[in-house]
Scaffold this active site. Sequence first.
Site, PDB file in Angstrom:
ATOM      1  N   GLY A  77     -22.785  25.661   0.838  1.00 31.98           N
ATOM      2  CA  GLY A  77     -24.093  26.298   0.693  1.00 31.98           C
ATOM      3  C   GLY A  77     -24.018  27.811   0.863  1.00 31.98           C
ATOM      4  O   GLY A  77     -24.702  28.560   0.154  1.00 31.98           O
ATOM      5  N   ASN A  86     -34.016  24.988   8.233  1.00 32.09           N
ATOM      6  CA  ASN A  86     -32.984  24.249   8.951  1.00 32.09           C
ATOM      7  C   ASN A  86     -33.304  24.004  10.415  1.00 32.09           C
ATOM      8  O   ASN A  86     -32.811  23.055  11.000  1.00 32.09           O
ATOM      9  CB  ASN A  86     -31.632  24.970   8.833  1.00 32.09           C
ATOM     10  CG  ASN A  86     -31.741  26.442   9.140  1.00 32.09           C
ATOM     11  OD1 ASN A  86     -32.579  27.145   8.584  1.00 32.09           O
ATOM     12  ND2 ASN A  86     -30.917  26.915  10.044  1.00 32.09           N
ATOM     13  N   GLN A 105     -30.946  21.917   3.231  1.00 30.07           N
ATOM     14  CA  GLN A 105     -31.504  20.899   4.129  1.00 30.07           C
ATOM     15  C   GLN A 105     -32.318  19.843   3.375  1.00 30.07           C
ATOM     16  O   GLN A 105     -32.629  18.793   3.936  1.00 30.07           O
ATOM     17  CB  GLN A 105     -32.413  21.555   5.179  1.00 30.07           C
ATOM     18  CG  GLN A 105     -31.670  22.433   6.172  1.00 30.07           C
ATOM     19  CD  GLN A 105     -30.794  21.641   7.126  1.00 30.07           C
ATOM     20  OE1 GLN A 105     -31.032  20.453   7.389  1.00 30.07           O
ATOM     21  NE2 GLN A 105     -29.768  22.278   7.661  1.00 30.07           N
ATOM     22  N   SER A 115     -25.372  21.805  -0.268  1.00 29.48           N
ATOM     23  CA  SER A 115     -24.176  21.609   0.539  1.00 29.48           C
ATOM     24  C   SER A 115     -23.968  20.112   0.762  1.00 29.48           C
ATOM     25  O   SER A 115     -24.879  19.416   1.214  1.00 29.48           O
ATOM     26  CB  SER A 115     -24.373  22.316   1.881  1.00 29.48           C
ATOM     27  OG  SER A 115     -23.334  21.969   2.751  1.00 29.48           O
ATOM     28  N   HIS A 156     -22.156  18.207   2.816  1.00 25.26           N
ATOM     29  CA  HIS A 156     -22.071  17.532   4.124  1.00 25.26           C
ATOM     30  C   HIS A 156     -23.425  17.334   4.789  1.00 25.26           C
ATOM     31  O   HIS A 156     -23.511  16.715   5.843  1.00 25.26           O
ATOM     32  CB  HIS A 156     -21.095  18.267   5.057  1.00 25.26           C
ATOM     33  CG  HIS A 156     -21.593  19.571   5.589  1.00 25.26           C
ATOM     34  ND1 HIS A 156     -22.039  19.699   6.886  1.00 25.26           N
ATOM     35  CD2 HIS A 156     -21.709  20.784   5.028  1.00 25.26           C
ATOM     36  CE1 HIS A 156     -22.396  20.962   7.083  1.00 25.26           C
ATOM     37  NE2 HIS A 156     -22.204  21.635   5.975  1.00 25.26           N
ATOM     38  N   THR A 180      -8.504  25.825  -9.079  1.00 20.60           N
ATOM     39  CA  THR A 180      -8.405  24.405  -9.398  1.00 20.60           C
ATOM     40  C   THR A 180      -9.498  23.606  -8.693  1.00 20.60           C
ATOM     41  O   THR A 180      -9.746  23.809  -7.510  1.00 20.60           O
ATOM     42  CB  THR A 180      -7.011  23.868  -9.005  1.00 20.60           C
ATOM     43  OG1 THR A 180      -6.052  24.574  -9.773  1.00 20.60           O
ATOM     44  CG2 THR A 180      -6.889  22.373  -9.268  1.00 20.60           C
ATOM     45  N   CYS A 239     -28.567  31.233  23.939  1.00 20.36           N
ATOM     46  CA  CYS A 239     -27.339  31.061  24.699  1.00 20.36           C
ATOM     47  C   CYS A 239     -26.253  30.347  23.901  1.00 20.36           C
ATOM     48  O   CYS A 239     -25.085  30.479  24.216  1.00 20.36           O
ATOM     49  CB  CYS A 239     -27.619  30.323  25.999  1.00 20.36           C
ATOM     50  SG  CYS A 239     -28.172  31.453  27.262  1.00 20.36           S
TER      51      CYS A 239
END
Lengths: 145, 407
Positions: B77, B158, B186, B206, B208, B244, B332
């Site tokens: 993506g 997302n 998404q 994307s 996955h 390729t 964080c």
Amino acid sequence: MLYSKEVMDHFTNPRNVGKLDNADGVGEVGNAKCGDIMKIYIKVDNGIISDVKFNTFGCASAIATSSMATEMIKGKPIEEALQLTNKAVVEALNGLPPAKIHCSVLAEEAVKAAVADYYNRNSIEYDKEIFGCNGCCGSCEAAGD
Amino acid sequence: MKSGVGMKIIYVDNAATTAMSNAAIEAMEKSMREDYGNPSSLHSMGQRSAEKVRAARESIAKNLGCSSNEIYFTSGGTEADNWAIRSCAKNGAKNGKHHIVSTKFEHHAVLHTLQALEKEGFEVTYLDVNENGIVKLNDVEKAIRGDTALVTIMYANNEIGTVQPIAEIGRLCREKGVVFHTDAVQALGHIRINVEKENIDMLSFSSHKFHGPKGIGGLYCRKGIFLNNMIFGGAQERNKRPGTENVAQIIGTAVALEEACSNLDKNAAYVASLRDRLIDNILSAVPRTRLNGDRESRLPGNISFCFEGIEGESLLLMLDLKGICASSGSACTSGSLDPSHVLLALGLPHEIAHGSLRISLSENNTREEIDYIAQVLPQIVSRLREMSPVWEKIQNEEKEEYNYAVQ
């Protein structure tokens, strides 16, 4: 793993969590905007920190450094507590990720703020130079841009 | 549920990545063993691979509502977003157009590409989203100028899962003659997309995110829109994206997408029912909690909460210790002190945005898992609130308000 075993231990089983209703000194540092606030309560008997508790809003390392810092000053003379450095807290926790070093600075500052509060309440003269942050970790507002 | 070694893992971070489809794994394994010929080779082994790639491309095109020569495979993506935006910027600049319209809550693959273009002299309008995380069509219309080279607005966010009015934006851009790109990473495989009907000129995806392999994705680029090369080399991907072909992953992508799209309605209804059950349970069990993003116009699997008085990373790690793998928009986790730009774009104050948690479900989750989360999460929030000085302040303020009201 992001954190050391020691950090995870102090995060999952934090020592000295809570408040002291009859505290002799209370120190609060950090701000909610940045995502970390530490509040440390100390009880002082004959110049010795006889009890200490903390409350912390923050990430795992903020909780772990608070826990470790309180352990390191518990039962110690005030003067010794003032010698506590963020580096010592980091070493005791077997390291922190670079982005989390500011948490250890906050822990050191929280201890100092609690002691300063104790001094102020008891009109004890002290060297103000040793208190406060010099922005060394570069992570908070004190460091500037 | 046992804890420690052998603890069952509940995976609810499907917006980060998904478990691979068994059918896709099998197809890829077969391809890696048997179809190792280079699709550019003229011999039978090469042509067999070329035929597999052709069939895969056609299958993906069918599920997007376009023709197969409008699909270009990429490394994922991020590359597709970079490519689409940079290519349109270059085309625009040739015609004196140096303006791009986007939003404040795009993925970093889009935002950081736009920031790089700003340094090169482009002007970008970053639209606000409303408090529910939806772009206002009227704002898009007002932002488009004579020198606008591109409108790029994500299909679904997302972090907070809000689905944007893409067909309306598409129609508007078509009317105005501006190229419209959407980051649908998404969305694809989770909600129905038809690029033709929705007037989408370019779309990034994307694999996955819909149970396909990592490291591959693609760009749909409508015929007639000139695509500039980002890299140069051989004639693959119609000369536009040399190298390729990643044959096995292309096949895996097609199989995973076909599976996702042919079961889409059934899966979406099931996942949404789990989502709504968990949202209702948590909102009623945990005070001072907000659901981020529109309740209706949202991905079937997305839940995004902010819990006042606590910080997201602590929450995330405590959940992990209970076997629950989720995510946080927390500062964080990113190493910055600022909370997620998405939550700030909703107008949330920093201190509330710090307490965010994203739970993203898939059809592999069960009702038992959802109920386990509903049982564990409130306990963890309570535990963290008990040691939080921010929570203490909130409680004291509540008490004062109550006392004031009683007086």
